[in-house]
Design an enzyme around this catalytic site. Structure first.
Site, mmCIF file in Angstrom:
data_model
loop_
_atom_site.group_PDB
_atom_site.id
_atom_site.type_symbol
_atom_site.label_atom_id
_atom_site.label_comp_id
_atom_site.label_asym_id
_atom_site.label_seq_id
_atom_site.Cartn_x
_atom_site.Cartn_y
_atom_site.Cartn_z
ATOM 1 N N ASN A 140 65.617 -132.474 66.600
ATOM 2 C CA ASN A 140 66.287 -131.722 67.380
ATOM 3 C C ASN A 140 66.358 -132.098 68.803
ATOM 4 O OD1 ASN A 140 67.466 -130.512 65.218
ATOM 5 N ND2 ASN A 140 66.352 -128.469 65.233
ATOM 6 N N ARG A 169 65.561 -107.565 63.093
ATOM 7 C CA ARG A 169 64.891 -107.595 61.915
ATOM 8 C C ARG A 169 63.667 -106.348 61.669
ATOM 9 N NH1 ARG A 169 64.083 -114.074 61.423
ATOM 10 N NH2 ARG A 169 65.949 -114.377 59.845
ATOM 11 N N ARG A 180 65.691 -125.409 59.418
ATOM 12 C CA ARG A 180 64.406 -125.722 58.602
ATOM 13 C C ARG A 180 64.612 -125.846 57.099
ATOM 14 N NH1 ARG A 180 59.967 -121.425 59.466
ATOM 15 N NH2 ARG A 180 61.625 -119.842 59.797
ATOM 16 N N GLY A 211 78.046 -127.217 67.386
ATOM 17 C CA GLY A 211 77.281 -126.999 66.175
ATOM 18 C C GLY A 211 78.201 -125.990 65.220
ATOM 19 N N HIS A 269 59.523 -117.569 69.619
ATOM 20 C CA HIS A 269 60.305 -117.244 68.323
ATOM 21 C C HIS A 269 59.200 -118.170 67.215
ATOM 22 C CE1 HIS A 269 63.109 -116.432 65.506
ATOM 23 N NE2 HIS A 269 63.559 -117.517 65.407
ATOM 24 N N GLY A 307 77.100 -121.563 63.693
ATOM 25 C CA GLY A 307 78.107 -121.561 64.426
ATOM 26 C C GLY A 307 79.435 -121.013 63.968
HETATM 27 N N1 APR Z 1 76.647 -132.629 68.045
HETATM 28 C C1 APR Z 1 77.333 -131.526 67.495
HETATM 29 N N2 APR Z 1 76.894 -130.919 66.330
HETATM 30 C C2 APR Z 1 76.025 -131.576 65.771
HETATM 31 C C3 APR Z 1 75.093 -132.662 66.442
HETATM 32 C C4 APR Z 1 75.626 -133.080 67.555
HETATM 33 N N3 APR Z 1 74.769 -134.067 68.213
HETATM 34 N N4 APR Z 1 74.005 -132.901 65.512
HETATM 35 C C5 APR Z 1 74.031 -131.753 64.486
HETATM 36 N N5 APR Z 1 75.171 -131.412 64.620
HETATM 37 C C6 APR Z 1 75.448 -130.109 63.646
HETATM 38 C C7 APR Z 1 75.460 -130.680 62.348
HETATM 39 O O1 APR Z 1 76.256 -131.476 61.618
HETATM 40 C C8 APR Z 1 75.371 -129.047 61.370
HETATM 41 O O2 APR Z 1 76.970 -128.788 61.059
HETATM 42 O O3 APR Z 1 74.980 -128.927 63.871
HETATM 43 C C9 APR Z 1 75.255 -128.244 62.613
HETATM 44 C C10 APR Z 1 74.071 -127.350 62.245
HETATM 45 O O4 APR Z 1 74.593 -126.630 61.394
HETATM 46 P P1 APR Z 1 73.377 -126.092 60.009
HETATM 47 O O5 APR Z 1 72.762 -127.249 59.516
HETATM 48 O O6 APR Z 1 74.295 -125.236 59.296
HETATM 49 O O7 APR Z 1 72.179 -125.147 60.722
HETATM 50 P P2 APR Z 1 72.368 -123.661 61.236
HETATM 51 O O8 APR Z 1 71.690 -123.086 60.084
HETATM 52 O O9 APR Z 1 73.631 -123.377 61.869
HETATM 53 O O10 APR Z 1 71.189 -123.771 62.521
HETATM 54 C C11 APR Z 1 71.297 -124.396 63.592
HETATM 55 O O11 APR Z 1 69.759 -122.932 64.594
HETATM 56 O O12 APR Z 1 68.413 -121.326 63.683
HETATM 57 C C12 APR Z 1 68.469 -122.792 64.387
HETATM 58 O O13 APR Z 1 66.594 -123.664 63.017
HETATM 59 C C13 APR Z 1 68.213 -123.709 62.961
HETATM 60 O O14 APR Z 1 68.228 -125.563 64.427
HETATM 61 C C14 APR Z 1 68.866 -124.858 63.562
HETATM 62 C C15 APR Z 1 69.980 -124.527 64.049
#
Ligand code: APR
Length: 314
Positions: free
Chosen positions: A95, A151, A82, A9, A175, A14
């Site tokens: 997820n 926080r 979210r 991710g 959480h 990430g």
């Molecule tokens: N394999 C790899 N990456 C993936 C996959 C997968 N199967 N499915 C989704 N992704 C990637 C998306 O393409 C995206 O770039 O996961 C990334 C998630 O990044 P964001 O959408 O920016 O989300 P982020 O704010 O980083 O949060 C990620 O953490 O806090 C939790 O609720 C939040 O579940 C969410 C996670």
């Protein structure tokens, strides 16, 4: 062999974990994301900062899970965050499928890693990932409590107009909106919060307002940014990576697997742990008062309800 940290991710959290890990010089980094070339772009961008950061490491971006092979640490943020009006639990079905795929990849390519899960709903996704990878419980944890505590410390120090470094605190439970702030174990430069209230440095009502704010500030940030928080979650993850890699044996509230501790079994939920080179080296059982026990039970029940839903899909 150089330390390899894989971030599955490469979205907001990430990408920020990658940058903060480079600033702290924690290891070589692999960013993996299914979204076409996002990981590659972020890896190149962060690589361009390495000479400035004086960090002699390699950062690569890829869409292939094969690249995580033999990672020392893996951070899973893959999934969907979210949006406004959603609870963390609303993400369970979407997820879950992501975590299943990612878990199979980890099991195949890097089953000896220490894995930190961030994807929500956190406690349930951590449970699912452990089941799928079959990595020992000591080596699969969820990141939530470090963020919630950070926080809380921030808002308390801000209200008292004192240094954040002087505030010590912890949280328990899932959480979510019913995480339990351990006010009895909160101190400001060694002085208990109860004494601070008695000395009228802060009112009980203000403390309660801060606790409530911590429960809802994730949603508050979403209303401002249109997506969920990422700087503070990433900083919390990096503190955990550093603690593990450098065997710091700090006590952190993390989502850990309970085998009877606090009276619960076969569930991941936020509890204080000692984190060191052996992963979760100890789960610390704090004596809880009646009301704290009740709050904790309520929080565990919320996690259990989502876990029951998730179990039908795996
Ligand atoms: N394999 C790899 N990456 C993936 C996959 C997968 N199967 N499915 C989704 N992704 C990637 C998306 O393409 C995206 O770039 O996961 C990334 C998630 O990044 P964001 O959408 O920016 O989300 P982020 O704010 O980083 O949060 C990620 O953490 O806090 C939790 O609720 C939040 O579940 C969410 C996670």
């Amino acid at each position: 062999m150089a330390t390899k940290i894989s971030l599955i991710g490469a979205g907001n959290i990430g990408g920020t974990v990658a940058l903060l890990s480079a600033i702290k010089n924690l290891g070589n980094i692999v960013l993996v994301d299914i979204a076409k070339s996002i990981a590659k772009g972020k890896a190149l961008d962060i690589s361009h900062s390495l000479p400035v950061l004086q960090c002699n490491r390699k950062i690569i971006g890829t869409t292939s899970l094969k690249q995580i092979k033999n990672s020392k640490v893996i951070v899973v943020t893959a999934g969907v965050p979210r949006k406004e009006g959603m609870s963390r639990d609303d993400l369970v079905e979407i997820n879950l499928n992501v975590i299943k795929k990612v878990g199979q990849g980890i099991r195949k390519y890097s089953p000896k890693s220490f894995v930190i899960v961030v994807t929500n709903p956190l406690d349930v996704m951590t449970w699912v990932l452990q089941k799928i990878t079959n990595i020992p419980y000591s080596h699969v944890v969820g990141m939530a409590g470090v963020l919630d505590t950070s926080r809380f410390k921030f808002h308390l120090a801000d209200e008292l107009n004192l240094s954040i470094e002087d505030v010590s605190s912890s949280v328990l439970g899932g959480h979510g909106d019913d995480m339990v702030a351990l006010l009895r174990h909160t101190t400001v430069s060694g002085v208990s919060l109860e004494d601070m209230i008695k000395m009228k440095k802060i009112s009980r009502q203000k403390v309660n307002e801060i606790v409530q704010r911590i429960r809802t500030c994730g949603a508050e940030i979403i209303t401002y940014m249109g997506t969920s928080a990422y700087y503070a979650p990433a900083a919390a993850v990096v503190q955990m990576i550093e603690c593990y890699l450098r065997d710091q044996k700090k006590i952190f509230p993390c989502s850990a697997y309970l085998k009877g501790q606090y009276g619960f079994k076969n569930i991941y939920v936020g509890v204080p742990i000692v984190l060191g080179a052996n992963g979760v080296e100890k789960i610390i059982e704090i004596n809880l008062k009646k009301e704290e026990k009740e709050e904790f039970l309520k929080s565990v029940e919320s996690v259990q309800a989502i876990l029951n839903i998730a179990k039908k899909f795996i």
